[in-house]
Every structure is written in structure tokens, then in C-alpha cells.
Design an enzyme around this catalytic site. Structure first.
Site, PDB file in Angstrom:
ATOM      1  N   THR A 295     -10.901 -39.586 -71.899  1.00  0.00           N
ATOM      2  CA  THR A 295     -12.316 -40.101 -71.597  1.00  0.00           C
ATOM      3  C   THR A 295     -12.255 -39.890 -70.011  1.00  0.00           C
ATOM      4  O   THR A 295     -11.487 -39.642 -69.357  1.00  0.00           O
ATOM      5  CB  THR A 295     -12.505 -41.641 -71.885  1.00  0.00           C
ATOM      6  OG1 THR A 295     -13.959 -41.944 -71.931  1.00  0.00           O
ATOM      7  CG2 THR A 295     -11.762 -42.449 -71.791  1.00  0.00           C
ATOM      8  N   LYS A 299     -11.843 -35.833 -68.568  1.00  0.00           N
ATOM      9  CA  LYS A 299     -12.270 -34.873 -69.612  1.00  0.00           C
ATOM     10  C   LYS A 299     -12.178 -33.408 -68.755  1.00  0.00           C
ATOM     11  O   LYS A 299     -11.850 -32.455 -69.506  1.00  0.00           O
ATOM     12  CB  LYS A 299     -13.724 -35.112 -69.984  1.00  0.00           C
ATOM     13  CG  LYS A 299     -13.579 -36.311 -70.865  1.00  0.00           C
ATOM     14  CD  LYS A 299     -15.040 -36.466 -71.390  1.00  0.00           C
ATOM     15  CE  LYS A 299     -15.053 -37.640 -72.230  1.00  0.00           C
ATOM     16  NZ  LYS A 299     -16.467 -37.912 -73.020  1.00  0.00           N
ATOM     17  N   GLU A 311     -12.738 -22.790 -78.548  1.00  0.00           N
ATOM     18  CA  GLU A 311     -13.739 -21.900 -78.013  1.00  0.00           C
ATOM     19  C   GLU A 311     -14.811 -23.071 -77.375  1.00  0.00           C
ATOM     20  O   GLU A 311     -15.448 -22.478 -76.502  1.00  0.00           O
ATOM     21  CB  GLU A 311     -14.505 -21.357 -79.058  1.00  0.00           C
ATOM     22  CG  GLU A 311     -15.734 -20.334 -78.666  1.00  0.00           C
ATOM     23  CD  GLU A 311     -15.855 -19.376 -80.057  1.00  0.00           C
ATOM     24  OE1 GLU A 311     -17.209 -19.619 -80.275  1.00  0.00           O
ATOM     25  OE2 GLU A 311     -15.123 -18.903 -80.607  1.00  0.00           O
ATOM     26  N   GLY A 363     -20.979 -35.490 -65.785  1.00  0.00           N
ATOM     27  CA  GLY A 363     -19.840 -35.464 -66.130  1.00  0.00           C
ATOM     28  C   GLY A 363     -19.126 -34.604 -67.394  1.00  0.00           C
ATOM     29  O   GLY A 363     -20.144 -33.645 -67.860  1.00  0.00           O
TER      30      GLY A 363
END
Length: 502
Positions: A295, A299, A311, A363
Site C-alpha cells: 500500500t 505500489k 498483465e 498515486g
């Protein structure tokens, strides 16, 4: 292998208050630590009776300020207090202190002899409230003058690497009883995984007095038992976790550990806090962590640490799930699918054709949500304080970008069918809206907007509160957490989570 004990640290001002605390938590603990340095002066006259009144194995601790306690008297007075507490030993050992905590520089032969005579074990402790300790085994060996003592080392790590070092040392450190504690938020794994460090016990604090031990980093015993299934953890337990910073509020451990218990799996999921993602990877590789949720703010920075990616990660350029597969780290993204299911439930529709969506933030979560919005057929504008970051996402999916400022109110109104808040602003905040806890403090909701905030603690953020007051259809992010967590659970274990209402 001995199972670590759960010790409840008592820091009330009176013995009667401490006894009430014991009754509440008795089903969850094995022993208590009476912190006599927290008692009012008159109360200290009666600590000799405490083990009989508590009816549970007791540790007597009178901690000096230099070691993180409140005792400010001289060593002579403290020695007398220890002596008074241990005097007139009862033939029934349950009425005596089972343990006494003496610091590594506190050597009083008469007290030590009394402990030996009365069957009271000495916890010989060393505390560094400011720095990590590296020569752990050497210091424990030096503190252990007799085979009767239990050396304890508690230190303040500067980095997660300091905690990793403790776990590495502890792998082969099981020749005798010892207690190892890494304090503060970085040290949480050492509290939960005491069985892995072969620690004799782990310290907890009651919720009622948690403020007295905030700097130390205690969990409460109910959380330790009911969220982390502490008594079931052993050296064969598979470890998973969540990494981020500051990671002050997360419901992921509750979700995952509930799943392990439901399916009878010998697994545990723990917080692995660090501002540096590489340190979390080193911790996992050393301790044997099999997978992590990832988190804020990791990330995107996790990508260089991965040997292969799926993918969706390749498209989104962010991963919120990593799994050890065939000895290497593989990256996945469950945010996009988790958000898709949550949004479909929220709106009651399968697709977003003709819907205009405002995505707040740029983000890792915003990347996954933009990917999902595109797949669902929606049109969007990405709003972010740093416009260049918003454009990176917007350009990828053919969306518009705008700065997250009062000047963009007109654009917000155009893209206000659905407003999705993806930042951490508002996380952990209660009370009225302002420019620090509400990313849309400048926007006046009309009541026609569908507002989805990915934050779930608190359940209603300041921004959500304003939206509700205006009549908007509103949801927090727990549904997204739940759906993406189910997919993570499957990636970790190979098993479907199933109905979480059971």
C-alpha cells in the site's frame, strides 16, 4: 517448543484499577506485569498483596525513567520497595511474585538470593529507548548469571533492517529462555511473531491505558488473540503481511487472518511497516514471508523489486500484491478488480457508459482505478495537486487532467457523476472538514453526485460527511478492500476466501 506467554502490562495508578483490568482480559492472557512505577506512592505500600489478589502469575517491575519508566526515586529507595514486595514469602507460591524484573546494571545480592529461595525468576532486562541493539546474543549471555534468569532485550529500531537483524539472530537462538522486543511501529512483527524469535513472552497493554505505552508499540491482548490468532502461531506457520508507511490504519490483517482461521490454515498476516520498500523485501526474504499486500507509498516503487509481473501490473504500472513464486517475487494488481466489483455494487450497474468520473489523486490506487474506469467504458478527468502526475495517467487512458485546486471547480462539476477519492487525505481523521483532511474542501456538493472514497478508517471521512449532508449517494472503501483482499487471499493460498459472513 514452548509457546510464548501473553503478558498484560498494568500501568494504572491504583491496584484496584489494575485488578479490574485483569478481570476484563483474563481469558486472553497468561500473566501480568505490575508496573509499580506507575502506582501512586501510597499504593506502593500494598504491592506485596498483589499476586494473591490478582490470582495469575505476576511480574514485578519498577522501571526507572532512563529505561522508559516513571520511577524517579533513588536506587536505595527502589531496592527497599523491591524488598518489601518480596518479603514474607507465602508457602503457596501463587501468592508470591512469579517473576521480578531487574535491569542489567541492578545487582543486589540479597534480593537475588531471595528470588532463588522463594522460586521467583529474575527477568534481567536491558532497554535502549533510542537505538537498536545488534550484539543480542552476547548481551543476553552476559546478563544470564545463572540458569535461573531470563535475559530480556528491548530496543528502539531506526529502520526495519534493525528488526530483520533481530529475527536473523533469533533463528538459532533457542538455548535458553529469553525475551526480545523491538519497540515502536517498526517492531510490530516482533510482538506478533514471538514464536519465531523463540521469545519467552510478548508484552501487551489494555486498551484503557494504551496511551501509557504508545511509544513502546504494544498491541492489546484481544487484538493479539482474535485478529492475529497468536496462540496458533508456531515455527511452521506461513507468514504473509502488508507493507506501507505509516500504515497507521489497516483492516487487512483482520480480513486475511479470519480467512486462515476459517479454512484451518496455519498462516498469519502481519503489518510490516517501513518507509523504504527494499527493507520490507529484505525482511520477507530473511523471515520467510510468502506474500505481501503493498500500500501507500510503495505500489509503484515495488516494481523494480519484482522478477515478474502480470498483465494488469504491466498496464497500470503499480502493484498492490506480491507473492513468492518458485523463489522469486511476482507482482499482481488486485486493486482494479476489487474496485470494479465495489463500484458495480455501489452504483448497481455493470458499465459506465455516458458517465463522467472525477478521479482524485494520481498515486498507485488512482492508476488502478483509472484502468478500471476505462474498462467499464467511463470518461474521466484526473485531478491532482501535481498536474504532471495527473497527465501521465490521463494520457494513458485518453482522459482529461486538471489541477486539484479551487480553479478546477468547473471541471469537477462537469465530471461529477461519480467522484472517486483515491488519496490518503482524510485517513484517520475525524471532525469537521478543512484543507488538510478534505481533498475537495473547496467543492460544494449538490446532492446529485455519487461519491466513493477508498478510505475506510474512519468509516465516514470529513469529505464524505459533507457529501452525505448534501444528499449524495456515498460509500467508503471497505467494499474495495474486501474484494481486492479476497483476490489476494487466493493468490497467497490458492484457496477461494468464500463467504465472509460465516
Amino acid at each position: 517448543m514452548k509457546k510464548p506467554l501473553i503478558c498484560l502490562t498494568l500501568t494504572c495508578k491504583t491496584i484496584q484499577e489494575d485488578l479490574k483490568i485483569i478481570e476484563k482480559y483474563r481469558p486472553y492472557i497468561d500473566c501480568v506485569e505490575l508496573r509499580a512505577d506507575h502506582l501512586e506512592e501510597d499504593e506502593c505500600l500494598h504491592i506485596r498483596q498483589f499476586p494473591r489478589l490478582a490470582n495469575i502469575p505476576c511480574i514485578l517491575t519498577i522501571r526507572r525513567r532512563i529505561d522508559g519508566g516513571l520511577y524517579v526515586g533513588g536506587e536505595s529507595a527502589r531496592t527497599m520497595l523491591f524488598a518489601r514486595a518480596m518479603a514474607f514469602a507465602d508457602q503457596n507460591e501463587k501468592n508470591n511474585f512469579t517473576y521480578v524484573d531487574f535491569e542489567d546494571d541492578f545487582h543486589i545480592p540479597s534480593l537475588q538470593d531471595a528470588c532463588m529461595a522463594f522460586g521467583t525468576r529474575i527477568i534481567r532486562s536491558m532497554h535502549d529507548m533510542n537505538n537498536p541493539v545488534y550484539d543480542i546474543v552476547e548481551k543476553c549471555n552476559a546478563m544470564r548469571k545463572t540458569g535461573y534468569e531470563i535475559p530480556k532485550i528491548a530496543f528502539q529500531p531506526h529502520t526495519l533492517d534493525d528488526v530483520t537483524h533481530m529475527f536473523e539472530v533469533a533463528k538459532k537462538f533457542n538455548d535458553y529462555d529469553h525475551i526480545l522486543c523491538a519497540m515502536g511501529p517498526l517492531g510490530t512483527p516482533s510482538r506478533i511473531l514471538s514464536a519465531i524469535t523463540h521469545s519467552y513472552l510478548t508484552y501487551t497493554s489494555p486498551i484503557e491505558t494504551m496511551a501509557n505505552t504508545n511509544a513502546i508499540g504494544h498491541l492489546d491482548p484481544i487484538t493479539l488473540n482474535e485478529v492475529y490468532n497468536f496462540r496458533d502461531i508456531n515455527e511452521d506457520t506461513k507468514i504473509y503481511g502488508i507493507t506501507g508507511w505509516p500504515l497507521a490504519h489497516t483492516s487487512s490483517p483482520e480480513l486475511h487472518n479470519k480467512g486462515y482461521k476459517k479454512h484451518g490454515m496455519n498462516c498469519v498476516y502481519v503489518p510490516i511497516r517501513t518507509p523504504k520498500l527494499a527493507e520490507a523485501i529484505r525482511f520477507c526474504d530473511s523471515v520467510g514471508v510468502q506474500g505481501m499486500s503493498v500500500t501507500v507509498p510503495h505500489k509503484e516503487t515495488v516494481l523494480p523489486e519484482l522478477d515478474r509481473i502480470d498483465e494488469e501490473v504491466a498496464d497500470i504500472r503499480a502493484s498492490n500484491t506480491i507473492v513468492k513464486e518458485d523463489g522469486v517475487w511476482a507482482g499482481y494488481n488486485t486493486d482494479a478488480s476489487g474496485f470494479t466489483k465495489a463500484l458495480q455494487e455501489f452504483l448497481g450497474v455493470e458499465k459506465l457508459h455516458h458517465r463522467r468520473v472525477a478521479i482524485i489523486g494520481a498515486g498507485g490506487a488512482a492508476r488502478a482505478i483509472a484502468y478500471a474506469i476505462k474498462k467499464l467504458g467511463g470518461k474521466a478527468c484526473v485531478f491532482n495537486r501535481t498536474l504532471t502526475n495527473a497527465k501521465i495517467i490521463a494520457d494513458k487512458y485518453g482522459f482529461k487532467a486538471a489541477p486539484l485546486t479551487p480553479d478546477s471547480v468547473f471541471d469537477l462539476e462537469i465530471y461529477s457523476d461519480i467522484i472517486i477519492q483515491t488519496t490518503s487525505v482524510g485517513n484517520g481523521y475525524y471532525g469537521p472538514s478543512n484543507d488538510t483532511n478534505d481533498p475537495l474542501y473547496f467543492y460544494n456538493f449538490k446532492g446529485t453526485e455519487n461519491v466513493y472514497d477508498i478510505i475506510y478508517s474512519p468509516e465516514i471521512t470529513p469529505m464524505m460527511s459533507r457529501a452525505i449532508a448534501s444528499g449524495c449517494h456515498v460509500s467508503n472503501g471497505y467494499s474495495m478492500l474486501k474484494h481486492q483482499g479476497y483476490k489476494q487471499f487466493k493468490l497467497f493460498t490458492g484457496v477461494d476466501y468464500g463467504d465472509d459472513t460465516n
